[in-house]
Motif scaffolding. Structure first.
Motif, PDB file in Angstrom:
ATOM      1  N   PRO A  68      10.984  81.474  41.155  1.00 52.80           N
ATOM      2  CA  PRO A  68      10.763  82.701  40.383  1.00 52.80           C
ATOM      3  C   PRO A  68       9.880  83.758  41.057  1.00 52.80           C
ATOM      4  CG  PRO A  68       9.294  81.023  39.579  1.00 52.80           C
ATOM      5  CD  PRO A  68      10.113  80.390  40.692  1.00 52.80           C
ATOM      6  N   TRP A  69       9.643  83.650  42.348  1.00 48.81           N
ATOM      7  CA  TRP A  69       8.913  84.688  43.090  1.00 48.81           C
ATOM      8  C   TRP A  69       7.516  84.943  42.537  1.00 48.81           C
ATOM      9  CZ3 TRP A  69      13.619  86.952  40.774  1.00 48.81           C
ATOM     10  CH2 TRP A  69      14.760  86.636  41.504  1.00 48.81           C
ATOM     11  N   ALA A  70       6.976  84.040  41.758  1.00 56.62           N
ATOM     12  CA  ALA A  70       5.675  84.275  41.123  1.00 56.62           C
ATOM     13  C   ALA A  70       4.704  83.142  41.401  1.00 56.62           C
ATOM     14  CB  ALA A  70       5.860  84.450  39.621  1.00 56.62           C
ATOM     15  N   PHE A  71       5.025  82.301  42.383  1.00 57.88           N
ATOM     16  CA  PHE A  71       4.155  81.169  42.661  1.00 57.88           C
ATOM     17  C   PHE A  71       3.024  81.515  43.616  1.00 57.88           C
ATOM     18  CE2 PHE A  71       6.361  78.860  39.904  1.00 57.88           C
ATOM     19  CZ  PHE A  71       7.298  77.921  40.293  1.00 57.88           C
ATOM     20  N   ASP A  72       2.940  82.796  44.031  1.00 62.57           N
ATOM     21  CA  ASP A  72       1.813  83.220  44.846  1.00 62.57           C
ATOM     22  C   ASP A  72       0.549  83.189  43.991  1.00 62.57           C
ATOM     23  OD1 ASP A  72       3.617  83.721  46.848  1.00 62.57           O
ATOM     24  OD2 ASP A  72       3.845  85.835  46.315  1.00 62.57           O
ATOM     25  N   ALA A  73      -0.599  83.280  44.652  1.00 61.59           N
ATOM     26  CA  ALA A  73      -1.865  83.291  43.923  1.00 61.59           C
ATOM     27  C   ALA A  73      -1.921  84.527  43.026  1.00 61.59           C
ATOM     28  CB  ALA A  73      -3.031  83.304  44.904  1.00 61.59           C
ATOM     29  N   LEU A  74      -2.002  84.309  41.709  1.00 60.22           N
ATOM     30  CA  LEU A  74      -2.042  85.400  40.754  1.00 60.22           C
ATOM     31  C   LEU A  74      -3.470  85.642  40.310  1.00 60.22           C
ATOM     32  CD1 LEU A  74       1.079  84.470  38.600  1.00 60.22           C
ATOM     33  CD2 LEU A  74       0.913  86.260  40.323  1.00 60.22           C
ATOM     34  N   THR A  75      -3.742  86.858  39.957  1.00 57.14           N
ATOM     35  CA  THR A  75      -5.071  87.209  39.481  1.00 57.14           C
ATOM     36  C   THR A  75      -4.940  88.351  38.491  1.00 57.14           C
ATOM     37  OG1 THR A  75      -7.315  87.828  40.166  1.00 57.14           O
ATOM     38  CG2 THR A  75      -5.499  88.905  41.313  1.00 57.14           C
ATOM     39  N   ALA A  76      -5.947  88.506  37.641  1.00 65.11           N
ATOM     40  CA  ALA A  76      -5.922  89.605  36.689  1.00 65.11           C
ATOM     41  C   ALA A  76      -6.014  90.933  37.417  1.00 65.11           C
ATOM     42  CB  ALA A  76      -7.072  89.454  35.699  1.00 65.11           C
ATOM     43  N   GLY A  77      -5.364  91.947  36.842  1.00 61.99           N
ATOM     44  CA  GLY A  77      -5.429  93.253  37.467  1.00 61.99           C
ATOM     45  C   GLY A  77      -4.417  94.212  36.875  1.00 61.99           C
ATOM     46  N   TYR A  78      -4.054  95.214  37.675  1.00 58.17           N
ATOM     47  CA  TYR A  78      -3.194  96.291  37.214  1.00 58.17           C
ATOM     48  C   TYR A  78      -2.008  96.466  38.159  1.00 58.17           C
ATOM     49  CZ  TYR A  78      -7.191  97.578  34.306  1.00 58.17           C
ATOM     50  OH  TYR A  78      -8.221  97.561  33.400  1.00 58.17           O
ATOM     51  N   VAL A  79      -0.817  96.501  37.574  1.00 57.75           N
ATOM     52  CA  VAL A  79       0.371  96.852  38.335  1.00 57.75           C
ATOM     53  C   VAL A  79       0.436  98.374  38.402  1.00 57.75           C
ATOM     54  CG1 VAL A  79       2.885  96.711  38.480  1.00 57.75           C
ATOM     55  CG2 VAL A  79       1.568  94.769  37.587  1.00 57.75           C
ATOM     56  N   ILE A  80       0.463  98.913  39.626  1.00 58.76           N
ATOM     57  CA  ILE A  80       0.524 100.355  39.832  1.00 58.76           C
ATOM     58  C   ILE A  80       1.762 100.680  40.659  1.00 58.76           C
ATOM     59  CG2 ILE A  80      -1.968 100.633  39.634  1.00 58.76           C
ATOM     60  CD1 ILE A  80      -2.136 100.717  42.671  1.00 58.76           C
ATOM     61  N   GLU A  81       2.064 101.944  40.793  1.00 55.05           N
ATOM     62  CA  GLU A  81       3.292 102.343  41.471  1.00 55.05           C
ATOM     63  C   GLU A  81       3.339 101.876  42.919  1.00 55.05           C
ATOM     64  OE1 GLU A  81       3.982 106.487  41.107  1.00 55.05           O
ATOM     65  OE2 GLU A  81       4.353 106.422  38.939  1.00 55.05           O
ATOM     66  N   PRO A 105       4.098  90.720  39.663  1.00 59.63           N
ATOM     67  CA  PRO A 105       3.907  92.174  39.553  1.00 59.63           C
ATOM     68  C   PRO A 105       5.031  92.974  40.202  1.00 59.63           C
ATOM     69  CG  PRO A 105       1.835  91.111  40.094  1.00 59.63           C
ATOM     70  CD  PRO A 105       2.891  90.046  40.202  1.00 59.63           C
ATOM     71  N   ASP A 106       5.541  92.508  41.338  1.00 62.14           N
ATOM     72  CA  ASP A 106       6.619  93.229  42.020  1.00 62.14           C
ATOM     73  C   ASP A 106       7.887  93.266  41.176  1.00 62.14           C
ATOM     74  OD1 ASP A 106       4.999  93.739  44.174  1.00 62.14           O
ATOM     75  OD2 ASP A 106       5.779  92.100  45.396  1.00 62.14           O
ATOM     76  N   VAL A 107       8.214  92.128  40.553  1.00 62.29           N
ATOM     77  CA  VAL A 107       9.408  92.075  39.702  1.00 62.29           C
ATOM     78  C   VAL A 107       9.268  93.030  38.523  1.00 62.29           C
ATOM     79  CG1 VAL A 107      10.740  90.611  38.127  1.00 62.29           C
ATOM     80  CG2 VAL A 107      10.084  89.743  40.378  1.00 62.29           C
ATOM     81  N   MET A 108       8.114  93.004  37.888  1.00 62.43           N
ATOM     82  CA  MET A 108       7.905  93.864  36.724  1.00 62.43           C
ATOM     83  C   MET A 108       7.952  95.339  37.120  1.00 62.43           C
ATOM     84  SD  MET A 108       7.464  92.128  33.853  1.00 62.43           S
ATOM     85  CE  MET A 108       6.244  92.833  32.749  1.00 62.43           C
ATOM     86  N   ARG A 109       7.331  95.690  38.229  1.00 64.81           N
ATOM     87  CA  ARG A 109       7.355  97.084  38.672  1.00 64.81           C
ATOM     88  C   ARG A 109       8.786  97.543  38.921  1.00 64.81           C
ATOM     89  NH1 ARG A 109       5.545  96.453  43.182  1.00 64.81           N
ATOM     90  NH2 ARG A 109       3.337  96.276  42.652  1.00 64.81           N
ATOM     91  N   ASP A 110       9.572  96.688  39.570  1.00 64.29           N
ATOM     92  CA  ASP A 110      10.966  97.051  39.849  1.00 64.29           C
ATOM     93  C   ASP A 110      11.779  97.208  38.567  1.00 64.29           C
ATOM     94  OD1 ASP A 110      10.298  96.947  42.494  1.00 64.29           O
ATOM     95  OD2 ASP A 110      11.344  95.068  42.922  1.00 64.29           O
ATOM     96  N   LYS A 111      11.552  96.325  37.603  1.00 65.95           N
ATOM     97  CA  LYS A 111      12.281  96.425  36.335  1.00 65.95           C
ATOM     98  C   LYS A 111      11.985  97.742  35.636  1.00 65.95           C
ATOM     99  CE  LYS A 111      13.008  91.562  35.074  1.00 65.95           C
ATOM    100  NZ  LYS A 111      12.841  90.552  34.006  1.00 65.95           N
ATOM    101  N   PHE A 112      10.725  98.112  35.574  1.00 65.11           N
ATOM    102  CA  PHE A 112      10.362  99.336  34.863  1.00 65.11           C
ATOM    103  C   PHE A 112      10.846 100.571  35.613  1.00 65.11           C
ATOM    104  CE2 PHE A 112       6.613  97.056  32.679  1.00 65.11           C
ATOM    105  CZ  PHE A 112       7.477  96.574  31.713  1.00 65.11           C
ATOM    106  N   ALA A 113      10.856 100.522  36.938  1.00 65.01           N
ATOM    107  CA  ALA A 113      11.372 101.652  37.714  1.00 65.01           C
ATOM    108  C   ALA A 113      12.863 101.843  37.439  1.00 65.01           C
ATOM    109  CB  ALA A 113      11.123 101.419  39.197  1.00 65.01           C
TER     110      ALA A 113
END
Length: 216
Positions: free
Chosen positions: A8-21, A49-57
């Protein structure tokens, strides 16, 4: 183009933060930045974050938005019994009484939630009381409620009869091949009628329609 075998492309180290453009900025989401937004829990690639940014774009929903982790009781993550348009067998939640899962979620506006719904044709979004499922954010607080997408096609079961646990796609495909799944030689899962039929014959309920919350 993301490789379906890396889902699912999300197994990298995740941390709290903000998805920006232009990427992702680490940092604890503030109360002001969460105000007027809904917390939507991710069980698969929506934790990326990359998947979500692409979906919203793709659907014209603006960023930024905050993301942060949570613990959730009574729900675990496996795989839905279907192939997505992207050519992989995606993640889906199922009822698992007593289980505590650590998951990630995004704080989304109504417009962003509507856009995310559009990208999830194989799921129904549930809105659940956070207290009933003991959802707690990593910083110790809890929203009043949260969103969770459940599969419209049930859960993929293992040879023992329970839901197949969430795994990287290569691992999952190897395990169901051993069970007799007709994985096409060219790897084009999305167009394989034989695989879709096999998945339908190996599905079970996610148990969420009759699940008992931790407060019941």
């Amino acid at each position: 183009m993301r490789d379906p075998l890396d889902y699912p492309w999300a197994f990298d180290a995740l941390t709290a933060g903000y998805v920006i453009e232009t990427g992702f900025t680490a940092g604890q989401p503030t109360t002001a930045d969460r105000t007027g937004r809904s917390y939507v829990v991710a069980v698969g690639s929506n934790a990326s974050p990359d998947v979500m940014r692409d979906k919203f774009a793709r659907y014209g929903a603006p960023v930024p938005f905050p993301m942060e982790g949570c613990t959730l009781t009574g729900v675990q993550v496996g795989h839905g019994a279907f192939v997505s348009a992207g050519g992989y067998i995606p993640a889906a939640p199922y009822a698992s009484p007593g289980t505590i899962a650590h998951l990630w979620g995004a704080w989304l506006t109504e417009r962003q939630v509507a856009a995310l719904d559009t990208t999830e044709p194989n799921y129904d979004r549930m809105t659940l009381p956070a207290a009933d499922w003991a959802l707690t954010l990593d910083r110790g607080e809890a929203p009043a409620r949260f969103g969770l997408y459940r599969s419209r096609h049930g859960m993929l079961r293992t040879g023992s009869g329970g839901p197949a646990p969430l795994a990287e796609q290569r691992t999952l495909l190897a395990s169901i091949t051993a069970l007799g799944a007709p994985i096409p030689d060219d790897g084009q899962l999305a167009v394989s009628a034989d695989l879709r039929s096999w998945l339908r014959s190996h599905r079970i309920s996610d148990g969420l329609t009759t699940a008992v919350s931790v407060r019941a």
